[in-house]
Scaffold this motif. Structure first.
Motif, mmCIF file in Angstrom:
data_model
loop_
_atom_site.group_PDB
_atom_site.id
_atom_site.type_symbol
_atom_site.label_atom_id
_atom_site.label_comp_id
_atom_site.label_asym_id
_atom_site.label_seq_id
_atom_site.Cartn_x
_atom_site.Cartn_y
_atom_site.Cartn_z
ATOM 1 N N ILE A 185 41.335 34.767 34.970
ATOM 2 C CA ILE A 185 40.746 33.910 35.998
ATOM 3 C C ILE A 185 41.877 33.145 36.674
ATOM 4 C CG2 ILE A 185 38.999 32.171 36.502
ATOM 5 C CD1 ILE A 185 37.846 32.664 33.694
ATOM 6 N N GLY A 186 41.944 33.197 38.009
ATOM 7 C CA GLY A 186 43.024 32.512 38.701
ATOM 8 C C GLY A 186 42.717 32.261 40.156
ATOM 9 N N ASP A 187 43.700 31.650 40.839
ATOM 10 C CA ASP A 187 43.464 31.274 42.230
ATOM 11 C C ASP A 187 44.682 31.422 43.133
ATOM 12 O OD1 ASP A 187 44.449 28.006 42.873
ATOM 13 O OD2 ASP A 187 44.723 28.907 40.911
ATOM 14 N N SER A 188 45.881 31.591 42.583
ATOM 15 C CA SER A 188 47.078 31.511 43.415
ATOM 16 C C SER A 188 47.915 32.778 43.327
ATOM 17 C CB SER A 188 47.913 30.295 43.009
ATOM 18 O OG SER A 188 48.889 30.006 43.991
ATOM 19 N N HIS A 189 48.987 32.813 44.155
ATOM 20 C CA HIS A 189 49.787 34.020 44.291
ATOM 21 C C HIS A 189 50.362 34.508 42.967
ATOM 22 C CE1 HIS A 189 49.825 32.213 48.374
ATOM 23 N NE2 HIS A 189 49.748 33.472 48.757
ATOM 24 N N ASN A 190 50.745 33.593 42.082
ATOM 25 C CA ASN A 190 51.337 34.032 40.824
ATOM 26 C C ASN A 190 50.306 34.598 39.847
ATOM 27 O OD1 ASN A 190 50.221 31.478 40.381
ATOM 28 N ND2 ASN A 190 51.794 30.870 38.917
ATOM 29 N N ASP A 191 49.039 34.592 40.223
ATOM 30 C CA ASP A 191 47.987 35.227 39.414
ATOM 31 C C ASP A 191 47.698 36.655 39.853
ATOM 32 O OD1 ASP A 191 47.378 32.830 37.922
ATOM 33 O OD2 ASP A 191 46.357 32.080 39.703
ATOM 34 N N LEU A 192 48.317 37.077 40.934
ATOM 35 C CA LEU A 192 47.915 38.329 41.581
ATOM 36 C C LEU A 192 48.004 39.531 40.647
ATOM 37 C CD1 LEU A 192 47.013 39.714 44.213
ATOM 38 C CD2 LEU A 192 49.427 39.985 44.786
ATOM 39 N N GLU A 193 49.171 39.750 40.041
ATOM 40 C CA GLU A 193 49.342 40.930 39.191
ATOM 41 C C GLU A 193 48.408 40.888 37.991
ATOM 42 O OE1 GLU A 193 53.437 41.184 38.137
ATOM 43 O OE2 GLU A 193 54.060 41.981 40.078
ATOM 44 N N ALA A 194 48.251 39.724 37.391
ATOM 45 C CA ALA A 194 47.404 39.612 36.199
ATOM 46 C C ALA A 194 45.945 39.883 36.536
ATOM 47 C CB ALA A 194 47.574 38.229 35.564
ATOM 48 N N ILE A 195 45.469 39.356 37.658
ATOM 49 C CA ILE A 195 44.078 39.605 38.065
ATOM 50 C C ILE A 195 43.870 41.079 38.395
ATOM 51 C CG2 ILE A 195 42.490 39.210 40.004
ATOM 52 C CD1 ILE A 195 43.056 36.271 39.758
ATOM 53 N N ARG A 196 44.874 41.685 38.996
ATOM 54 C CA ARG A 196 44.783 43.109 39.335
ATOM 55 C C ARG A 196 44.812 43.981 38.088
ATOM 56 N NH1 ARG A 196 49.998 44.753 41.920
ATOM 57 N NH2 ARG A 196 50.540 44.867 39.710
ATOM 58 N N ASP A 197 45.617 43.619 37.084
ATOM 59 C CA ASP A 197 45.824 44.489 35.931
ATOM 60 C C ASP A 197 44.830 44.264 34.796
ATOM 61 O OD1 ASP A 197 47.968 45.480 37.326
ATOM 62 O OD2 ASP A 197 49.482 44.350 36.215
ATOM 63 N N ALA A 198 44.178 43.103 34.783
ATOM 64 C CA ALA A 198 43.201 42.830 33.729
ATOM 65 C C ALA A 198 41.964 43.702 33.910
ATOM 66 C CB ALA A 198 42.812 41.350 33.757
ATOM 67 N N ALA A 231 40.482 30.348 45.847
ATOM 68 C CA ALA A 231 41.676 31.196 45.730
ATOM 69 C C ALA A 231 42.231 31.576 47.094
ATOM 70 C CB ALA A 231 41.343 32.462 44.940
ATOM 71 N N VAL A 232 43.526 31.923 47.106
ATOM 72 C CA VAL A 232 44.160 32.418 48.328
ATOM 73 C C VAL A 232 43.595 33.806 48.655
ATOM 74 C CG1 VAL A 232 46.263 31.074 47.931
ATOM 75 C CG2 VAL A 232 46.103 33.424 47.050
ATOM 76 N N ASP A 233 43.757 34.203 49.899
ATOM 77 C CA ASP A 233 43.148 35.453 50.364
ATOM 78 C C ASP A 233 43.611 36.667 49.554
ATOM 79 O OD1 ASP A 233 41.764 34.074 52.291
ATOM 80 O OD2 ASP A 233 43.168 34.549 53.910
ATOM 81 N N GLU A 234 44.880 36.688 49.166
ATOM 82 C CA GLU A 234 45.405 37.839 48.418
ATOM 83 C C GLU A 234 44.690 38.011 47.082
ATOM 84 O OE1 GLU A 234 48.833 36.331 50.981
ATOM 85 O OE2 GLU A 234 47.119 35.503 49.892
ATOM 86 N N ILE A 235 44.324 36.906 46.455
ATOM 87 C CA ILE A 235 43.597 36.976 45.182
ATOM 88 C C ILE A 235 42.159 37.419 45.421
ATOM 89 C CG2 ILE A 235 42.757 35.620 43.228
ATOM 90 C CD1 ILE A 235 45.740 36.106 43.129
ATOM 91 N N LEU A 236 41.538 36.856 46.441
ATOM 92 C CA LEU A 236 40.158 37.238 46.762
ATOM 93 C C LEU A 236 40.046 38.730 47.040
ATOM 94 C CD1 LEU A 236 39.243 34.258 49.140
ATOM 95 C CD2 LEU A 236 38.551 34.549 46.748
ATOM 96 N N ALA A 237 41.098 39.306 47.603
ATOM 97 C CA ALA A 237 41.061 40.715 47.995
ATOM 98 C C ALA A 237 41.099 41.664 46.805
ATOM 99 C CB ALA A 237 42.221 41.023 48.943
ATOM 100 N N VAL A 238 41.715 41.261 45.698
ATOM 101 C CA VAL A 238 41.870 42.183 44.567
ATOM 102 C C VAL A 238 40.922 41.878 43.408
ATOM 103 C CG1 VAL A 238 44.293 42.591 45.138
ATOM 104 C CG2 VAL A 238 43.712 40.839 43.441
ATOM 105 N N ALA A 239 40.231 40.750 43.449
ATOM 106 C CA ALA A 239 39.387 40.349 42.326
ATOM 107 C C ALA A 239 38.156 41.236 42.197
ATOM 108 C CB ALA A 239 38.972 38.894 42.486
#
Length: 270
Positions: free
Chosen positions: A214-227, A236-244
């Motif tokens: 669970i995250g909201d910012s750019h440094n969460d991107l890879e973890a949200i994508r890989d989990a 959350a920032v748009d990049e996170i919303l796009a991959v969640a």
């Protein structure tokens, strides 16, 4: 079936100085643990301070990820795994030469700064996390150092020096810009919250598919994508919303509790 929930802190679990940790978030943690879920902090914050206090409340008997994956410790701050910053002597030399303020994070809860490079901006950055910092010359520090932070109010100076740092291939720079300053974390290349999730998976004997992030910012991107299950906060920032895989409510509107309820509902459905 989700067995482990990893969570970012700021903007995900922690709702700011006014709200702190919403009561609904702690209540959701209790419901999750009652159902058999394990929890782990997975944050960019330095090891120690308020982050470690939250880890003790979340999962006192488990490991937690700090410094964006560069340090993993138990809930009481004892180091379990560390990824030292490479070429640190060269990085410090660049900082000193150009008068760039910086502080250093250790794998054993230490935080250090050089007093002659200590502007108010850096002091504010240090105090926010609750990790006690002390003045020490880099050459005198014996602790394993896993991260360096620059806090530079002079943006033109930063743009002048940044190419020297980018020329070091073994490191990654994570930049956060504001109207007042640039804050940049330096970490070993290839280390991230996602590598932290992989370490947690090995520790618990689960697969990444059995982990929710669970995250909201750019440094969460890879973890949200890989989990196996990536959950974005509503703020959350748009990049996170796009991959969640799932988007929950805003951190200030019980979004974290909603995320845990989503995990529990998925598990109940099998």
């Amino acid at each position: 079936m989700i067995k482990l929930v990893a969570l970012d802190l700021d903007g995900t679990f922690y709702a700011g100085r006014t709200l702190g940790i919403p009561a609904s978030a702690w209540a959701a943690i209790e419901r999750g643990r009652a159902s058999g879920l394990k929890f782990a902090v997975c944050t960019g914050r330095p090891q120690g301070g308020h982050g470690l206090q939250y880890a003790q409340g979340l999962q006192p008997d488990g490991p937690h990820v700090f410094n964006d994956g560069a340090s993993i410790c138990d809930a009481w701050g004892r180091s379990l795994h560390a990824e030292p910053v490479p070429r640190l002597q060269e990085i410090v030399a660049i900082a000193r030469k150009n008068g760039l303020p910086f502080d250093l994070m250790g794998a054993d809860n230490g935080r250090y700064y050089e007093s002659e490079l200590m502007p108010p901006e850096l002091l504010t950055h240090i105090e926010m996390t609750g990790v006690v910092a002390r003045s020490a010359a880099f050459e005198n520090i014996r602790e394993t150092l896993v991260r360096l932070w620059f806090v530079v109010p002079d943006l033109s100076l930063w743009e002048t020096v940044k190419p020297d740092l980018e020329a070091l291939p073994e490191i990654d720079l994570a930049e956060y810009l504001s109207p007042r300053e640039v804050i940049t974390g330096v970490i070993k290349k290839g280390i991230s919250k996602s590598s932290g999730l992989s370490w947690l998976a090995g520790h618990y004997g689960v697969s990444l598919e059995e982990i929710a992030m669970i995250g909201d910012s750019h440094n969460d991107l890879e973890a949200i994508r890989d989990a196996g299950l990536g959950i974005a906060m509503g703020n959350a920032v748009d990049e996170i919303l796009a991959v969640a895989d799932h988007i929950t409510g805003h951190v200030r509107e019980n979004g974290f509790a909603q995320a845990i309820e989503h995990v529990l509902a998925l598990n109940r459905r099998g």
